[in-house]
Motif scaffolding. Sequence first.
Motif, PDB file in Angstrom:
ATOM      1  N   UNK A 165       0.836  -1.196   0.000  1.00 59.11           N
ATOM      2  CA  UNK A 165       0.000   0.000   0.000  1.00 59.11           C
ATOM      3  C   UNK A 165       0.871   1.246   0.000  1.00 59.11           C
ATOM      4  N   UNK A 166       0.719   2.042  -1.050  1.00 57.68           N
ATOM      5  CA  UNK A 166       1.503   3.278  -1.175  1.00 57.68           C
ATOM      6  C   UNK A 166       0.651   4.460  -1.606  1.00 57.68           C
ATOM      7  N   UNK A 167      -0.669   4.311  -1.544  1.00 57.93           N
ATOM      8  CA  UNK A 167      -1.560   5.359  -2.033  1.00 57.93           C
ATOM      9  C   UNK A 167      -1.969   6.312  -0.915  1.00 57.93           C
ATOM     10  N   UNK A 168      -2.488   7.461  -1.333  1.00 63.01           N
ATOM     11  CA  UNK A 168      -3.065   8.401  -0.373  1.00 63.01           C
ATOM     12  C   UNK A 168      -4.424   7.861   0.046  1.00 63.01           C
ATOM     13  N   UNK A 169      -4.703   7.835   1.331  1.00 56.11           N
ATOM     14  CA  UNK A 169      -5.930   7.225   1.835  1.00 56.11           C
ATOM     15  C   UNK A 169      -7.135   8.131   1.618  1.00 56.11           C
ATOM     16  N   UNK A 170      -8.045   7.689   0.755  1.00 59.72           N
ATOM     17  CA  UNK A 170      -9.274   8.441   0.506  1.00 59.72           C
ATOM     18  C   UNK A 170     -10.524   7.611   0.783  1.00 59.72           C
ATOM     19  N   UNK A 171     -10.429   6.285   0.651  1.00 62.68           N
ATOM     20  CA  UNK A 171     -11.568   5.401   0.893  1.00 62.68           C
ATOM     21  C   UNK A 171     -11.414   4.736   2.264  1.00 62.68           C
ATOM     22  N   UNK A 172     -12.487   4.173   2.798  1.00 65.59           N
ATOM     23  CA  UNK A 172     -12.395   3.491   4.105  1.00 65.59           C
ATOM     24  C   UNK A 172     -11.327   2.398   4.147  1.00 65.59           C
ATOM     25  N   UNK A 173     -11.243   1.554   3.120  1.00 61.04           N
ATOM     26  CA  UNK A 173     -10.243   0.486   3.141  1.00 61.04           C
ATOM     27  C   UNK A 173      -8.837   1.077   3.066  1.00 61.04           C
ATOM     28  N   UNK A 174      -8.669   2.175   2.324  1.00 60.67           N
ATOM     29  CA  UNK A 174      -7.358   2.827   2.252  1.00 60.67           C
ATOM     30  C   UNK A 174      -6.975   3.457   3.589  1.00 60.67           C
ATOM     31  N   UNK A 175      -7.959   4.003   4.304  1.00 57.14           N
ATOM     32  CA  UNK A 175      -7.666   4.557   5.627  1.00 57.14           C
ATOM     33  C   UNK A 175      -7.209   3.458   6.576  1.00 57.14           C
ATOM     34  N   UNK A 176      -7.837   2.285   6.473  1.00 59.01           N
ATOM     35  CA  UNK A 176      -7.408   1.165   7.305  1.00 59.01           C
ATOM     36  C   UNK A 176      -6.005   0.699   6.918  1.00 59.01           C
ATOM     37  N   UNK A 177      -5.721   0.701   5.628  1.00 59.01           N
ATOM     38  CA  UNK A 177      -4.387   0.305   5.174  1.00 59.01           C
ATOM     39  C   UNK A 177      -3.330   1.271   5.701  1.00 59.01           C
ATOM     40  N   UNK A 178      -3.646   2.561   5.710  1.00 62.83           N
ATOM     41  CA  UNK A 178      -2.700   3.562   6.212  1.00 62.83           C
ATOM     42  C   UNK A 178      -2.398   3.318   7.689  1.00 62.83           C
ATOM     43  N   UNK A 179      -3.422   2.911   8.436  1.00 64.08           N
ATOM     44  CA  UNK A 179      -3.183   2.601   9.850  1.00 64.08           C
ATOM     45  C   UNK A 179      -2.379   1.318  10.002  1.00 64.08           C
ATOM     46  N   UNK A 180      -2.743   0.270   9.251  1.00 64.68           N
ATOM     47  CA  UNK A 180      -2.038  -1.002   9.361  1.00 64.68           C
ATOM     48  C   UNK A 180      -0.557  -0.857   9.008  1.00 64.68           C
ATOM     49  N   UNK A 181      -0.259  -0.004   8.026  1.00 63.94           N
ATOM     50  CA  UNK A 181       1.121   0.129   7.573  1.00 63.94           C
ATOM     51  C   UNK A 181       1.920   1.133   8.403  1.00 63.94           C
ATOM     52  N   UNK A 182       1.374   2.320   8.617  1.00 61.92           N
ATOM     53  CA  UNK A 182       2.144   3.401   9.226  1.00 61.92           C
ATOM     54  C   UNK A 182       1.588   3.917  10.548  1.00 61.92           C
TER      55      UNK A 182
END
Length: 318
Positions: A200-217
Amino acid sequence: MLCQSRIKNYFCKKIYIMKEKYIRFDWAIKRILRDKANFDVLEGLLTVLIGEKILIKEILESESNQDSYDDKFNRVDIKALNSKNEIIIVEVQLSREVHFLERILYGVSKTICEHISLGNDYDKIKKVYSISILYFDLGHGSDYLYYGKTDFKGVHTKDTLQITKREKEAMLPTKDKSMGSKADASSIFPEYYLIRVNEFNDYATTPIEEWMAYLKDGVIKEDTTTPGLQAAKEKLNFMGMNVQDRLAYERHLDNLRILNDVIYTAKLDGLEEGRAEGFAKGIEQERYSNAKKMKEAGIDDTVISKISGLSLETVKKL
């Protein structure tokens, strides 16, 4: 922050703690999310991932129910029963394991068998969701989220096998009745989610992306409305931990850094040794050397065995 040397660990730890406001998910799932008062955090992740409202009824036994000492099904972090009486397996994997896919297949199969008593009819079989949160590169692929289930497709017609209303009532008594005639034969089979955190290297805009941002960083938006993350901000805040838990958590971070450093060093040293004295001999020496380093760092013997490839008996003798 990536630390490549144990010499820098102490300083990196201090900077990391100041930067990271929230507790890592791999720690939380083992220590905090099992508490019923904190179910809403995990429920949020599952709701976003599966695409429907998930409510956890209880956390089931996932490690102490082994039939024997060498039973391989001993790595699940959480096994939960949701409001539909379906089982959801969630596990976090930090290090590479060659036969990981085989292991999750075994775990799901054993879970199904564990939850149907001898003599029960087959309609008592429970639907199982397997969710693996991976902090290593599994296979080749460009996506951070992979999903799989068992579909039955016509070899010639390419259509999906549907089940009749009568079959649906018999097979899936707990499933949503709104599926109607659209329910297909895969509905009762396990479903698998592979979350490749490092991809995951994208800017978090969707709910799943926000969760990915937390899981990773460990990043959570201040104004987030994503299910589970608002609760995570309140319940997984590092500053809210007591002193004993903080120290244990810092030791956990130290072990992760040492583990990553050892794996990284093993790759470099193994290649260098291989060029000088033969690849096989160099790798073998590094296995023992790095296993000793991990043991000195206090990492569990079972984990060392998995990473180094040495037998558990050999590791215990180091």
